[in-house]
Write an enzyme that holds these catalytic residues in place. Structure first.
Site, PDB file in Angstrom:
ATOM      1  N   HIS A 542       3.559  -4.400  -6.077  1.00  0.00           N
ATOM      2  CA  HIS A 542       3.445  -2.956  -5.879  1.00  0.00           C
ATOM      3  C   HIS A 542       2.105  -2.449  -6.393  1.00  0.00           C
ATOM      4  CE1 HIS A 542       8.149  -2.663  -5.791  1.00  0.00           C
ATOM      5  NE2 HIS A 542       7.639  -3.141  -4.677  1.00  0.00           N
ATOM      6  N   ASN A 585       9.759   1.487  -5.839  1.00  0.00           N
ATOM      7  CA  ASN A 585       9.095   0.765  -4.749  1.00  0.00           C
ATOM      8  C   ASN A 585       8.272   1.779  -3.954  1.00  0.00           C
ATOM      9  OD1 ASN A 585      12.104   0.502  -5.074  1.00  0.00           O
ATOM     10  ND2 ASN A 585      11.588  -1.608  -4.656  1.00  0.00           N
TER      11      ASN A 585
HETATM   12  C1  LIG Z   1       9.509 -10.049  -1.392  1.00  0.00           C
HETATM   13  C2  LIG Z   1       9.045  -8.648  -1.144  1.00  0.00           C
HETATM   14  C3  LIG Z   1       9.908  -7.589  -1.412  1.00  0.00           C
HETATM   15  C4  LIG Z   1       9.472  -6.287  -1.226  1.00  0.00           C
HETATM   16  N1  LIG Z   1      10.379  -5.291  -1.402  1.00  0.00           N
HETATM   17  C5  LIG Z   1      10.000  -4.014  -1.251  1.00  0.00           C
HETATM   18  C6  LIG Z   1      10.949  -2.970  -1.353  1.00  0.00           C
HETATM   19  O1  LIG Z   1      12.148  -3.200  -1.514  1.00  0.00           O
HETATM   20  N2  LIG Z   1      10.517  -1.702  -1.225  1.00  0.00           N
HETATM   21  C7  LIG Z   1       9.197  -1.412  -1.017  1.00  0.00           C
HETATM   22  O2  LIG Z   1       8.857  -0.227  -0.947  1.00  0.00           O
HETATM   23  N3  LIG Z   1       8.296  -2.393  -0.877  1.00  0.00           N
HETATM   24  C8  LIG Z   1       8.660  -3.688  -0.967  1.00  0.00           C
HETATM   25  N4  LIG Z   1       7.750  -4.690  -0.767  1.00  0.00           N
HETATM   26  C9  LIG Z   1       6.363  -4.317  -0.493  1.00  0.00           C
HETATM   27  C10 LIG Z   1       6.211  -3.773   0.917  1.00  0.00           C
HETATM   28  O3  LIG Z   1       6.516  -4.758   1.844  1.00  0.00           O
HETATM   29  C11 LIG Z   1       4.795  -3.244   1.053  1.00  0.00           C
HETATM   30  O4  LIG Z   1       4.672  -2.136   0.173  1.00  0.00           O
HETATM   31  C12 LIG Z   1       4.456  -2.766   2.459  1.00  0.00           C
HETATM   32  O5  LIG Z   1       4.617  -3.792   3.394  1.00  0.00           O
HETATM   33  C13 LIG Z   1       3.004  -2.258   2.477  1.00  0.00           C
HETATM   34  O6  LIG Z   1       2.669  -1.860   3.771  1.00  0.00           O
HETATM   35  P1  LIG Z   1       1.154  -1.889   4.297  1.00  0.00           P
HETATM   36  O7  LIG Z   1       1.210  -1.635   5.750  1.00  0.00           O
HETATM   37  O8  LIG Z   1       0.352  -0.975   3.459  1.00  0.00           O
HETATM   38  O9  LIG Z   1       0.610  -3.333   3.948  1.00  0.00           O
HETATM   39  P2  LIG Z   1       1.098  -4.802   4.448  1.00  0.00           P
HETATM   40  O10 LIG Z   1       2.553  -4.800   4.716  1.00  0.00           O
HETATM   41  O11 LIG Z   1       0.563  -5.721   3.424  1.00  0.00           O
HETATM   42  O12 LIG Z   1       0.325  -4.994   5.802  1.00  0.00           O
HETATM   43  C14 LIG Z   1      -1.069  -5.073   5.866  1.00  0.00           C
HETATM   44  C15 LIG Z   1      -1.479  -5.874   7.075  1.00  0.00           C
HETATM   45  O13 LIG Z   1      -2.917  -5.872   7.159  1.00  0.00           O
HETATM   46  C16 LIG Z   1      -3.347  -7.153   7.580  1.00  0.00           C
HETATM   47  N5  LIG Z   1      -4.735  -7.360   7.164  1.00  0.00           N
HETATM   48  C17 LIG Z   1      -5.208  -7.670   5.936  1.00  0.00           C
HETATM   49  N6  LIG Z   1      -6.546  -7.770   5.961  1.00  0.00           N
HETATM   50  C18 LIG Z   1      -6.945  -7.520   7.232  1.00  0.00           C
HETATM   51  C19 LIG Z   1      -8.212  -7.460   7.875  1.00  0.00           C
HETATM   52  N7  LIG Z   1      -9.350  -7.663   7.194  1.00  0.00           N
HETATM   53  N8  LIG Z   1      -8.237  -7.174   9.197  1.00  0.00           N
HETATM   54  C20 LIG Z   1      -7.083  -6.952   9.900  1.00  0.00           C
HETATM   55  N9  LIG Z   1      -5.863  -7.018   9.327  1.00  0.00           N
HETATM   56  C21 LIG Z   1      -5.793  -7.264   8.011  1.00  0.00           C
HETATM   57  C22 LIG Z   1      -2.363  -8.098   6.903  1.00  0.00           C
HETATM   58  O14 LIG Z   1      -2.334  -9.334   7.586  1.00  0.00           O
HETATM   59  C23 LIG Z   1      -1.051  -7.339   6.989  1.00  0.00           C
HETATM   60  O15 LIG Z   1      -0.330  -7.675   8.143  1.00  0.00           O
HETATM   61  C24 LIG Z   1       8.147  -6.016  -0.844  1.00  0.00           C
HETATM   62  C25 LIG Z   1       7.300  -7.076  -0.516  1.00  0.00           C
HETATM   63  C26 LIG Z   1       7.751  -8.372  -0.645  1.00  0.00           C
HETATM   64  C27 LIG Z   1       6.853  -9.501  -0.221  1.00  0.00           C
END
Ligand SMILES: Cc1cc2nc3c(=O)[nH]c(=O)nc-3n(C[C@H](O)[C@H](O)[C@H](O)COP(=O)(O)OP(=O)(O)OC[C@H]3O[C@@H](n4cnc5c(N)ncnc54)[C@H](O)[C@@H]3O)c2cc1C
Length: 611
Positions: A542, A585
């Site tokens: 987080h 979260n």
């Molecule tokens: C085991 C586990 C349990 C979790 N449980 C919870 C929960 O219960 N509640 C909660 O709120 N959160 C939880 N999380 C966290 C939650 O999944 C994340 O907060 C959320 O996915 C963040 O969303 P995001 O789109 O910001 O980033 P991400 O989901 O990390 O997505 C970012 C994307 O950007 C891509 N990327 C990275 N760099 C580049 C680049 N240079 N060019 C193009 N693409 C790129 C990555 O490949 C990825 O697909 C958990 C995570 C895990 C692994």
């Protein structure tokens, strides 16, 4: 449509989005819904899918563009599905631990002092002068100030292809960031954003109400604590989760990014507006000039196809020009793309300096990577009390005939089972929300993470997991910086953490541990091997504050609409924008920021009214 190895030159669109996690997807959905053309670049592959009914052409057969797989008539394939929905993991949640482990790549692995004293002396060894640097190994990382378990997931859907789906709101005390200085307006704004975010991700608090184990844990705790003096009160509630129960009530469908992206694949009109490039890295966004402190703008995004066909290997790097650029690559990689964007093309790193000290100067975007926060975390597992399990046939909370029927059916069909609970009874999903008195977020449940799998010879129905997540104060000295000379596995500048808890943070973490132990022992005893423990820093996953958004330009990277200061056409998304320390979260809150930001972009892109 999505494809992973196209041969294309420069592209042009209205909105460019880097990252296809839930946050990039929310931007994409809202902007396409408003009629804008969007190109999204995702560094990973599309590796989890669901199929959904096509909206506009009921007679057409479903067809995946890249894989040439034909589905049932009227069905189309949508990427970014939660992998835990597979029947294999619905049946045995502990098997999912390995999926999560496989999905996580550690961000920074210290190697300056790695010495394998027992290695065959004739084998190749690293030295203190030339430590290992491949695949996230980082000689610049001090192990004492690392977030050793901080990790990223690459692939369409980001981390939601494996997340736990807990979607609590941040508490008005301590946790909730300030979007407006008037507290009432601030709370109204948040309430509206949270309502909308919960709708997008599909949060529910009732999906486990017909579970014996869930009620056993929830109601036993509520009974134990109801007569306690005020200072010992704890509020036990169902954990808000993004999921819904399936027609077969033994199973739930866990929500993920596919749900957000769905209509961009199923609706033929929206499909025309949306392009998803998988295995494409956004290397940087290119600023018009490199003069710090002056108004600036982004001219293009530099994108590289990571798996080019042989014939187009030479032009695997190309540019995408857009009116608006959104970087939503997760907490670490969003800051990484922006840091890389601060480096002029002709920049030469100084020679004869220790490479560990060569850090990218992010002067165009002050505060990038500073004031980071990550949650200290405690964990244990408990085997439920024998009296509690033995009380199940008595329907101890008078929950009606569904309870009796479940227990009786199970006992009739499985007279040899010593436990009076159906094999597929849904797991407990209980929380104690963050509060001023107990400033930590609590999950009392049974779920898979990258640890805590239960041994095959133990019955999972008896086990309850305890996860307590604390908060740290944002501090300027807590940073992620990016190396000039070391690269990560994907050719981006290697992140290095400088993270230390304050004295207050440490004391609070101890109080949190004491609270977890006192709650846990009230309904069972520790599972040997899973006694109370602090987890490696970063394991909560987080991380926040890397691109913090807020009202004070002196301490933030972006304004409260997530627009980067001085860059009117550059926006950031993800947990990195949250400027406060928090225990809950974060994803629901990051969705709120994305909604607020997307609405302001839609306003900005509206054509000028004709005079
Ligand atoms: C085991 C586990 C349990 C979790 N449980 C919870 C929960 O219960 N509640 C909660 O709120 N959160 C939880 N999380 C966290 C939650 O999944 C994340 O907060 C959320 O996915 C963040 O969303 P995001 O789109 O910001 O980033 P991400 O989901 O990390 O997505 C970012 C994307 O950007 C891509 N990327 C990275 N760099 C580049 C680049 N240079 N060019 C193009 N693409 C790129 C990555 O490949 C990825 O697909 C958990 C995570 C895990 C692994």
């Amino acid at each position: 449509m999505f494809f992973h190895s196209p041969s294309h030159g420069d592209m042009e669109t209205e909105v460019f989005i880097a990252g296809s996690g839930p946050i990039g997807a929310t931007f994409a959905k809202m902007l396409v819904d408003a009629g804008h053309r969007v190109i999204m670049a995702e560094i990973g592959a599309a590796d989890s899918f669901t199929s959904k009914p096509r909206v506009d052409s009921p007679s057409a057969a479903g067809h995946s563009d890249e894989y040439s797989v034909t589905f049932a008539p009227n069905q189309v394939v949508v990427p970014g599905y939660h992998k835990k929905n597979e029947i294999e993991y619905q049946k045995d949640i502990d098997r999912f631990v390995n999926v999560i482990k496989g999905a996580l790549s550690t961000v920074s692995v210290p190697t300056s002092n790695v010495n394998v004293a027992t290695l065959d002396p004739a084998s190749f060894q690293n030295t203190k002068e030339k430590p290992f640097i491949s695949l996230g190994k980082n000689p610049a990382q001090n192990p004492f100030s690392n977030l050793g378990a901080e990790a990223v997931t690459r692939g369409v859907g980001g981390m939601t292809t494996h997340w736990t789906c807990a979607t609590p709101r941040l508490c008005t005390d301590i946790e909730r960031p300030i979007l407006d200085t008037n507290p009432d307006t601030n709370n109204t704004l948040w309430d509206e954003l949270y309502d909308e975010a919960e709708k997008i991700i599909g949060t529910s608090r009732t999906e486990f109400e017909k579970s014996i184990r869930h009620n056993l844990v929830l109601r036993t705790y509520q009974n134990i604590y109801k007569d306690k003096p005020a200072e010992e009160q704890h509020t036990f509630l169902p954990l808000p989760l993004a999921c819904h129960r399936m027609p077969d009530p033994d199973y739930v469908e866990w929500h993920a990014t596919d749900r957000i992206l769905e209509t961009l694949f199923t609706d033929d009109k929206k499909k025309q507006l949306f392009t998803l490039l998988t295995n494409h890295r956004c290397t940087r966004v290119i600023p018009k000039h490199f003069r710090a402190g002056e108004e600036n703008e982004i001219e293009a995004a530099e994108v590289k196809c990571l798996l080019p066909h042989a014939e187009d290997r030479t032009n695997s790097t190309f540019h995408i020009r857009a009116k608006v650029y959104i970087v939503a690559c997760g907490s670490v990689a969003t800051a990484q793309v922006l840091a890389n964007s601060n480096v002029p093309k002709d920049f030469q790193p100084p020679k004869n300096k220790d490479p560990r000290d060569l850090i990218i100067d992010t002067k165009l975007m002050p505060n990038l990577g500073t004031y980071i926060t990550e949650q200290p975390m405690t964990f244990c597992q408990v085997v439920l009390d024998a009296n509690l399990i033995n009380s199940v046939p008595e329907n101890p909370f008078d929950l009606g005939s569904w309870w009796d029927k479940k227990v009786n059916d199970h006992r009739e069909h499985n007279p040899e089972d010593p436990i009076p609970i159906p094999f597929r009874d849904p797991e407990p999903q209980v929380t104690i929300p963050f509060s001023k008195e107990r400033p930590w977020h609590v999950q009392i449940h049974r779920d898979a993470f990258s640890y805590g799998g239960v041994a095959e010879n133990i019955d999972t129905r008896l086990i309850v997991d305890y996860r307590w997540f604390g908060y740290v104060e944002p501090q300027e000295r807590n940073k992620v910086v990016f190396q000039q000379l070391y690269e990560d596995a994907y050719g981006m500048p290697q992140p290095t953490f400088h993270f230390e808890m304050s004295e207050d943070d440490r004391r609070r973490a101890r109080d949190m541990m004491a609270d977890m132990c006192s709650v846990a022992l009230k309904i069972g005893g520790y599972l040997p091997g899973s006694e109370p423990q602090f987890m490696t820093p970063g394991l909560a996953l987080h991380l926040a504050g890397t691109v913090r958004a807020g009202l004070d330009e002196e301490t933030t990277v972006a304004n409260t609409y997530s627009q980067v200061h001085k860059f009117p056409n550059l926006y950031v998304g993800g947990n990195g924008v949250i400027e406060t320390g928090f225990g809950a979260n974060p994803t629901l809150t990051s969705l709120c920021y994305a909604i607020r930001s997307a609405n302001s972009i839609i306003e900005k892109l509206k054509p000028e009214p004709k005079a």
